[in-house]
Design a protein around this motif. Sequence first.
Motif, short mmCIF file in Angstrom:
data_model
loop_
_atom_site.label_atom_id
_atom_site.label_comp_id
_atom_site.label_asym_id
_atom_site.label_seq_id
_atom_site.Cartn_x
_atom_site.Cartn_y
_atom_site.Cartn_z
N ALA A 132 0.84 -1.27 0.02
CA ALA A 132 -0.06 -0.09 0.21
C ALA A 132 0.94 1.30 0.05
CB ALA A 132 -0.78 0.06 1.26
N GLY A 133 1.89 1.17 0.89
CA GLY A 133 2.81 2.40 0.53
C GLY A 133 3.51 2.61 -0.65
N TYR A 134 3.98 1.52 -1.12
CA TYR A 134 4.52 1.60 -2.52
C TYR A 134 3.66 2.20 -3.42
CZ TYR A 134 6.03 0.04 -6.87
OH TYR A 134 6.49 0.18 -8.56
N ARG A 135 2.26 1.49 -3.56
CA ARG A 135 1.31 2.22 -4.41
C ARG A 135 1.08 3.62 -4.29
NH1 ARG A 135 -1.20 -0.99 -8.77
NH2 ARG A 135 -2.56 0.92 -8.35
N PHE A 136 0.87 4.08 -2.98
CA PHE A 136 0.98 5.39 -2.66
C PHE A 136 1.73 6.19 -3.25
CE2 PHE A 136 0.74 9.13 0.38
CZ PHE A 136 -0.30 9.70 0.24
N ARG A 137 3.04 5.88 -2.84
CA ARG A 137 4.21 6.70 -3.39
C ARG A 137 4.04 6.94 -4.87
NH1 ARG A 137 9.54 5.54 -5.21
NH2 ARG A 137 9.03 3.38 -4.86
N LYS A 138 3.74 5.87 -5.66
CA LYS A 138 3.64 5.76 -7.13
C LYS A 138 2.54 6.90 -7.39
CE LYS A 138 6.76 3.39 -8.56
NZ LYS A 138 7.92 3.80 -9.64
N HIS A 139 1.57 6.74 -6.58
CA HIS A 139 0.36 7.80 -7.05
C HIS A 139 0.80 9.15 -6.84
CE1 HIS A 139 -3.53 9.52 -7.40
NE2 HIS A 139 -3.33 9.96 -6.14
N VAL A 140 1.70 9.37 -5.46
CA VAL A 140 1.92 10.72 -5.36
C VAL A 140 3.03 11.23 -6.53
CG1 VAL A 140 3.39 12.31 -3.74
CG2 VAL A 140 1.80 10.73 -2.98
N GLU A 141 3.74 10.30 -6.91
CA GLU A 141 5.11 10.73 -8.10
C GLU A 141 3.91 10.79 -9.34
OE1 GLU A 141 7.59 7.37 -8.59
OE2 GLU A 141 8.73 7.99 -6.75
N THR A 142 2.81 10.21 -9.57
CA THR A 142 2.10 10.48 -10.78
C THR A 142 1.43 11.86 -10.89
OG1 THR A 142 1.65 8.13 -11.11
CG2 THR A 142 0.30 9.36 -12.10
N VAL A 143 0.92 12.22 -9.45
CA VAL A 143 0.23 13.56 -9.53
C VAL A 143 1.16 14.78 -9.62
CG1 VAL A 143 -0.82 14.79 -7.65
CG2 VAL A 143 -1.40 12.52 -7.91
N GLY A 144 2.23 14.49 -9.19
CA GLY A 144 3.38 15.59 -9.25
C GLY A 144 4.04 16.03 -8.09
N GLY A 145 4.03 15.01 -7.05
CA GLY A 145 4.98 15.52 -5.81
C GLY A 145 3.70 15.64 -4.65
N TRP A 146 4.50 15.84 -3.58
CA TRP A 146 3.76 15.97 -2.29
C TRP A 146 2.70 17.27 -2.18
CZ3 TRP A 146 2.51 11.97 0.74
CH2 TRP A 146 3.53 10.84 0.70
N ALA A 155 1.70 18.87 -4.75
CA ALA A 155 0.25 18.61 -5.86
C ALA A 155 -0.56 17.81 -5.18
CB ALA A 155 0.98 18.42 -7.11
N TRP A 156 -0.18 16.66 -4.56
CA TRP A 156 -1.08 15.56 -4.11
C TRP A 156 -2.00 16.29 -2.97
CZ3 TRP A 156 -1.55 13.63 1.01
CH2 TRP A 156 -2.52 12.90 1.07
N ARG A 157 -1.09 17.19 -1.96
CA ARG A 157 -2.05 17.70 -1.05
C ARG A 157 -2.94 18.55 -1.38
NH1 ARG A 157 1.67 21.80 1.87
NH2 ARG A 157 0.44 22.87 -0.05
N ASN A 158 -2.55 19.54 -2.26
CA ASN A 158 -3.36 20.57 -2.93
C ASN A 158 -4.78 19.85 -3.56
OD1 ASN A 158 -1.54 22.54 -1.97
ND2 ASN A 158 -0.87 22.90 -3.90
N ASP A 159 -4.59 18.88 -4.32
CA ASP A 159 -5.56 18.00 -4.82
C ASP A 159 -6.47 17.42 -3.76
OD1 ASP A 159 -6.84 17.29 -7.13
OD2 ASP A 159 -5.95 15.17 -6.71
N TYR A 160 -5.91 16.65 -2.88
CA TYR A 160 -6.55 16.01 -1.90
C TYR A 160 -7.42 16.95 -0.98
CZ TYR A 160 -7.73 12.40 1.42
OH TYR A 160 -8.16 11.69 2.51
#
Length: 58
Positions: A30-44, A46-51
């Motif tokens: 789950a951590g690996y998949r979450f890290r890959k998702h964060v990289e896809t979105v554009g970083g922490w 961008a992920w925070r702003n989107d979430y």
Amino acid sequence: MILQSIYDFWCFYFGEAATWIGSIVGLFYAGYRFRKHVETVGGWKAWRNDYFGLEDKK
């Protein structure tokens, strides 16, 4: 009778070990998949702003 108790003992500890190992592997996956998702979105950031629905302040 003794074979049944040995079998029950083995099944119990095998089940415990499988549960713990499966849980740990699942958390790592789950951590690996979450890290890959964060990289896809554009970083922490961008992920925070989107979430949280935030906007960048310029």
